[in-house]
Design a protein around this motif. Structure first.
Motif, short mmCIF file in Angstrom:
data_model
loop_
_atom_site.label_atom_id
_atom_site.label_comp_id
_atom_site.label_asym_id
_atom_site.label_seq_id
_atom_site.Cartn_x
_atom_site.Cartn_y
_atom_site.Cartn_z
N ASN A 54 0.80 -1.23 0.00
CA ASN A 54 0.00 0.00 0.00
C ASN A 54 0.84 1.28 0.00
O ASN A 54 0.33 2.35 0.34
N GLU A 55 2.10 1.17 -0.36
CA GLU A 55 2.96 2.36 -0.43
C GLU A 55 3.16 2.77 -1.89
O GLU A 55 3.03 1.96 -2.81
N SER A 56 3.50 4.03 -2.08
CA SER A 56 3.70 4.55 -3.44
C SER A 56 5.14 4.36 -3.89
O SER A 56 6.08 4.48 -3.08
N GLY A 57 5.31 4.08 -5.19
CA GLY A 57 6.66 3.91 -5.72
C GLY A 57 6.71 4.06 -7.22
O GLY A 57 5.68 4.03 -7.91
N ILE A 58 7.93 4.23 -7.74
CA ILE A 58 8.16 4.37 -9.19
C ILE A 58 9.16 3.31 -9.62
O ILE A 58 10.19 3.12 -8.95
N ILE A 59 8.88 2.63 -10.73
CA ILE A 59 9.80 1.65 -11.31
C ILE A 59 10.23 2.18 -12.67
O ILE A 59 9.38 2.38 -13.56
N TYR A 60 11.52 2.43 -12.83
CA TYR A 60 12.04 2.98 -14.08
C TYR A 60 12.57 1.86 -14.98
O TYR A 60 13.33 0.99 -14.53
N CYS A 61 12.18 1.89 -16.24
CA CYS A 61 12.66 0.94 -17.24
C CYS A 61 13.33 1.72 -18.38
O CYS A 61 13.07 2.91 -18.58
N ALA A 62 14.15 1.02 -19.14
CA ALA A 62 14.92 1.69 -20.19
C ALA A 62 14.10 1.93 -21.46
O ALA A 62 14.34 2.89 -22.19
N THR A 63 13.12 1.05 -21.73
CA THR A 63 12.39 1.15 -23.00
C THR A 63 10.88 1.14 -22.76
O THR A 63 10.40 0.69 -21.71
N ARG A 64 10.15 1.60 -23.76
CA ARG A 64 8.69 1.59 -23.67
C ARG A 64 8.15 0.16 -23.59
O ARG A 64 7.21 -0.12 -22.84
N GLY A 65 8.74 -0.72 -24.42
CA GLY A 65 8.29 -2.10 -24.42
C GLY A 65 8.43 -2.76 -23.07
O GLY A 65 7.52 -3.47 -22.60
N GLN A 66 9.57 -2.56 -22.41
CA GLN A 66 9.78 -3.14 -21.08
C GLN A 66 8.81 -2.53 -20.07
O GLN A 66 8.29 -3.22 -19.19
N THR A 67 8.54 -1.21 -20.23
CA THR A 67 7.59 -0.54 -19.33
C THR A 67 6.20 -1.16 -19.44
O THR A 67 5.58 -1.50 -18.41
N ASP A 68 5.71 -1.34 -20.67
CA ASP A 68 4.36 -1.91 -20.86
C ASP A 68 4.29 -3.35 -20.37
O ASP A 68 3.31 -3.75 -19.75
N HIS A 69 5.35 -4.13 -20.63
CA HIS A 69 5.35 -5.53 -20.22
C HIS A 69 5.32 -5.66 -18.70
O HIS A 69 4.51 -6.43 -18.15
N LEU A 70 6.17 -4.91 -18.01
CA LEU A 70 6.23 -5.01 -16.55
C LEU A 70 4.94 -4.51 -15.92
O LEU A 70 4.43 -5.11 -14.96
N ARG A 71 4.38 -3.43 -16.46
CA ARG A 71 3.10 -2.94 -15.92
C ARG A 71 2.02 -3.99 -16.07
O ARG A 71 1.21 -4.23 -15.16
N SER A 72 2.01 -4.68 -17.23
CA SER A 72 1.00 -5.72 -17.47
C SER A 72 1.14 -6.87 -16.47
O SER A 72 0.14 -7.35 -15.93
N VAL A 73 2.36 -7.30 -16.22
CA VAL A 73 2.60 -8.40 -15.27
C VAL A 73 2.14 -8.00 -13.87
O VAL A 73 1.45 -8.77 -13.17
N LEU A 74 2.50 -6.81 -13.44
CA LEU A 74 2.12 -6.36 -12.08
C LEU A 74 0.61 -6.18 -11.96
O LEU A 74 0.02 -6.49 -10.91
N HIS A 75 -0.02 -5.70 -13.03
CA HIS A 75 -1.48 -5.53 -13.00
C HIS A 75 -2.17 -6.88 -12.85
O HIS A 75 -3.13 -7.02 -12.06
N ARG A 76 -1.69 -7.91 -13.56
CA ARG A 76 -2.28 -9.25 -13.45
C ARG A 76 -2.11 -9.83 -12.05
O ARG A 76 -2.90 -10.67 -11.61
N LYS A 77 -1.08 -9.38 -11.35
CA LYS A 77 -0.84 -9.88 -10.00
C LYS A 77 -1.58 -9.04 -8.95
O LYS A 77 -1.36 -9.22 -7.74
N GLY A 78 -2.42 -8.11 -9.40
CA GLY A 78 -3.29 -7.41 -8.48
C GLY A 78 -2.78 -6.09 -7.95
O GLY A 78 -3.38 -5.51 -7.04
N TYR A 79 -1.68 -5.57 -8.51
CA TYR A 79 -1.13 -4.31 -8.03
C TYR A 79 -1.83 -3.12 -8.70
O TYR A 79 -2.25 -3.21 -9.86
N SER A 80 -1.95 -2.04 -7.94
CA SER A 80 -2.50 -0.78 -8.45
C SER A 80 -1.39 -0.06 -9.20
O SER A 80 -0.53 0.59 -8.61
N VAL A 81 -1.38 -0.18 -10.54
CA VAL A 81 -0.23 0.25 -11.32
C VAL A 81 -0.66 0.81 -12.67
O VAL A 81 -1.65 0.35 -13.26
N ARG A 82 0.03 1.84 -13.12
CA ARG A 82 -0.20 2.44 -14.44
C ARG A 82 1.15 2.70 -15.11
O ARG A 82 2.16 2.91 -14.43
#
Length: 782
Positions: A54-82
């Protein structure tokens, strides 16, 4: 986040006087910095998120593709993420940023496009999923965490494979931009690979001095004693290094590990590596342990990681370990402790807060923020709520003592939050606690100088074992001031120990090599030319430290040892004749020619082989042990080598130093004496002895041509035709590289149209009453 060079540019552009410059500290003491090997990145991110529910955080990735992929994985695992990156529509980016600021979502997965203008104070963690481009980028991005003053976790996942991504982006730049980007990358590598306190290289990069050598808020400082203990890893290190050598030094760590563990992969079979002696000898260690050993071999400069291809190459230090002359101490991979819980026990932080009350207060804050169309932190920071949940204030007076509550906020929100606190305390029978008043730290008391000059006291204390950081703290002075005192101490001819100097440096070995090369070309009298030569990427303080180390090394070298830059390694009677210029304090001195006890002084291959296994080449800087001057009628530069003593390779001097090494002479010894096949190629022996001239010169000729023809005995011979100061010469060539290339060619003339071409010309041993002039080396800048 301006480096010293950027600050200079700002001052010059705006016309600001240096006396009106005010620099705040770059240190963010509440940020916990951790660099972890990037082994299972997704699992590593999930483990961190589990520490901060329940804490706020930022995850930095090098590319757009990696950003979209990681966000998708975290979203499927139930995290509040954009997600957030430049490829998203502007409306979606703005919405995601706004929702993150208002605590409607907890996590943003983003490229470096995210963060400018963000002032969300309760960001509890920053993850760099990929390697940032520079220390500047890293510092700016972690700076978005913990702005409320509470502890925040900054995790950098460091994998050598990411270097190839960064190198790809660097390759798209111009040549000048590439040079600067590679220096910045090298500095980032130094930060990631250091085993010292991480704040030391980070703050030094921004020109901040007087940094303590232990911050208590990074993974290196928090490492347990059992984790710090080094063990003897010589045997596995030898296995790994041997495998790198036997596979041709063209493969990365992954392939080497597969060979050591006996994999039957297609790649191993393709290259025939299953028949190597190192195949399958490393099954006692897991692949993860081998990768950890590989990282340590790179960090300690036994292996060189080639950014462009990802391959590993041996360094001179590796041979010492492989031959059993040096022991390799390191750490074996083991389970690491989680750092999340440790942060909450940081020394000096308030006592453990009431998490149940904190959540109730946080919900109330969100409710009030939504009503006012404000982000939650505009009501109160997390730190304010945690202090409420620690001290349980019941009155306006006690509430006003809480962090972040002024008169205005007391009037607006006191009743709403005091009602919640009173009800919670009544329900759970909790008494109010008095918040202690902050205590000021006493200023350190400088040691008594006992009437001595300050530089003497500091120099003596350093020789007794104190580090630069300890001396800065003891005397309450800047780190750079300590270095200045040590420099003065050395210049006043006081001996200074050198084995504790570079422990204070945050530079990588590659950066130190660049600094030493610049000193070699530009001299050691002034630092500014070196600073500018390195594009301002190395702080002045680090330049001073490298200079001090070099001067100290030269001072402490025994009289019997000579260091020289090799300017000729030519053929002589089946052996070698080497010559160069002495190298002292980064500057060239007189000529030096090492000779053996043979009648004509030639050296054998065994005698000149260096500690890295190589034969000396032009521009190598080498240290040898000598037994004094060798007697010779006119070669006054000759020194007798100590038998069976190793030649130590120091480094390679860059070719652009050649103009600074040239000799300014009007002619190459007396002219007018010609052999049958030469022009001005010899001098009568008696004339040479009477002239008392040097027997070696480094010159830049005009119109250089190689001539292949028969010698008097019918064998092919290579000669050099050139002019020097308008005098023609045709001399025999004894440079082995030239001979190998041209002796196999047809008779004829081969012009070398190289603009920057240099010759080492030597006056050889007497023959039939004459001393012959020889071209001992042909050196080009290409």
């Amino acid at each position: 986040t301006a480096t010293p060079r950027v600050r200079d540019d700002i001052r010059q552009s705006l016309g600001i006087d240096a006396h009106n410059e005010y620099i705040g500290s770059f240190n963010r003491p509440n940020l916990f910095m951790e660099v972890a090997p990037k082994t299972e990145p997704l699992d590593q991110v999930l483990n961190l998120l589990a520490q901060y529910p329940n804490e706020s955080g930022i995850i930095y990735c090098a590319t757009r593709g990696q950003t979209d992929h990681l966000r998708s994985v975290l979203h499927r695992k139930g995290y509040s993420v954009r997600p957030y990156h430049a490829g998203l529509p502007e409306k979606e980016r703005t919405e995601n940023q706004e929702r993150f600021s208002r605590d409607d979502i907890r996590i943003i997965v983003a490229t470096i496009a995210f963060g400018m203008g963000i002032n969300k104070p309760n960001v509890r963690f920053i993850v760099h999923y990929d390697l940032p481009g520079s220390i500047d980028n890293y510092y700016q991005e972690i700076g978005r965490a913990g702005r409320d003053g509470l502890p925040a976790h900054c995790l950098l996942l460091f994998g050598y494979g990411d270097l190839q991504k960064v190198q790809f982006f660097i390759a798209q730049k111009t040549e000048q931009e590439q040079r600067t980007a590679n220096i910045l990358l090298s500095q980032l590598m130094g930060f990631a690979e250091t085993d010292l306190c991480r704040r030391v290289p980070l703050l030094n990069y921004f020109g901040e001095t007087g940094v303590p050598n232990r911050c208590g808020m990074c993974d290196n400082c928090r490492m347990g004693e059992e984790e710090k203990e080094l063990v003897d890893l010589t045997i596995p290190a030898q296995m790994f290094l041997s495998c790198v050598k036997r596979t041709g030094e063209i493969f990365g760590a992954g392939h080497i590990v597969d060979v050591l563990r006996g994999s039957n992969s297609q790649k191993i079979l393709k290259f025939g590596h299953e028949i190597l002696s190192t195949y399958g000898i490393g099954t006692a260690y897991s692949a993860k342990q081998w990768r950890h050993i590989a990282r340590q071999l790179i960090q300690k400069s036994l292996l060189l990681y080639e950014y462009e291809h990802g391959s590993l190459k041996l360094t001179p230090k590796a041979w010492e370990v492989m031959r059993g002359k040096e022991t390799f101490l390191g750490r074996m991979e083991g389970a690491k402790k989680e750092h999340g819980a440790v942060l909450r026990q940081r020394e000096g932080e308030a006592e453990t807060f009431d998490s149940g009350l904190f959540e109730i207060l946080r919900k109330k804050r969100k409710e009030l923020a939504d009503q006012a169309n404000l982000p939650p932190y505009a009501i109160f920071h997390d730190r304010t709520l945690k202090e409420m949940a620690t001290y349980y204030p019941r009155t306006r007076e006690s509430l006003s003592a809480i962090y972040g509550i002024g008169k205005s906020k007391l009037e607006k929100y006191a009743d709403a939050f005091l009602d919640i606190i009173r009800e919670h305390c009544q329900t759970h029978q909790i008494p109010e606690r008095q918040k202690p008043a902050p205590m000021a730290e006493p200023a350190p008391i400088p040691p008594d100088d006992s009437g001595k000059r300050r530089y003497l006291v500091i120099g003596e204390r350093f020789n007794e074992g104190c580090t630069i950081e300890q001396l800065a703290g003891d005397f309450n002075i800047q780190r750079s001031t300590v270095i200045d005192h040590l420099y003065l101490y050395l210049r006043k001819n006081h001996p200074l120990r050198q084995n504790n100097l570079l422990i204070s440096s945050s530079l990588t070995s590659d950066q130190r090599q660049s600094v030493l090369s610049s000193f070699a070309r530009l001299g050691t009298e002034r630092l500014r030319p070196v600073f500018e030569d390195l594009n301002g990427t190395i702080p002045y303080e680090e330049l001073k430290l490298c200079l001090l180390h070099q001067l100290c090394q030269d001072q402490n070298r025994p009289e019997s040892h000579k260091t020289f830059v090799c300017l000729a390694a030519s053929r002589k009677y089946g052996g070698y004749c080497l010559a160069g210029k002495e190298w002292v304090e980064g500057k060239a001195g007189p000529w030096l020619r090492p000779v053996s006890r043979q009648e004509t002084g030639e050296l054998s291959t065994q005698e000149i082989r260096m500690n890295n296994g190589d034969i000396p080449q032009c521009m190598d800087i080498i240290t040898i042990e000598t037994q004094g001057a060798a007697d010779h009628p006119y070669q006054t530069e000759n020194v007798l080598i100590a038998e069976k003593r190793p030649w130590i390779w120091q480094r390679k001097l860059p070719l652009d130093a050649l103009p600074h090494l040239m000799d300014d002479v009007n002619s190459l010894w007396p002219t007018g004496f010609h052999s049958t096949n030469g022009v001005n190629d010899r001098v009568p022996e008696e004339t040479v002895k009477e002239a008392n001239e040097p027997s070696l010169y480094l010159i830049r000729p005009d119109g250089f041509t190689l001539v292949v023809s028969d010698d008097l005995d019918g064998r092919n011979k290579v000669r050099a035709r050139f002019a020097y100061r308008d005098t023609p010469y045709l001399l025999s060539v004894t440079d082995p590289g030239i001979e190998r290339t041209y002796l196999v060619k047809d008779h004829g003339e081969y012009p070398l149209r190289k603009r920057d071409l240099y010759l080492t010309v030597s006056l050889g041993e007497p023959f039939n009453g004459y001393c012959y002039k020889l071209v001992a080396a042909v050196i080009t800048m290409e």
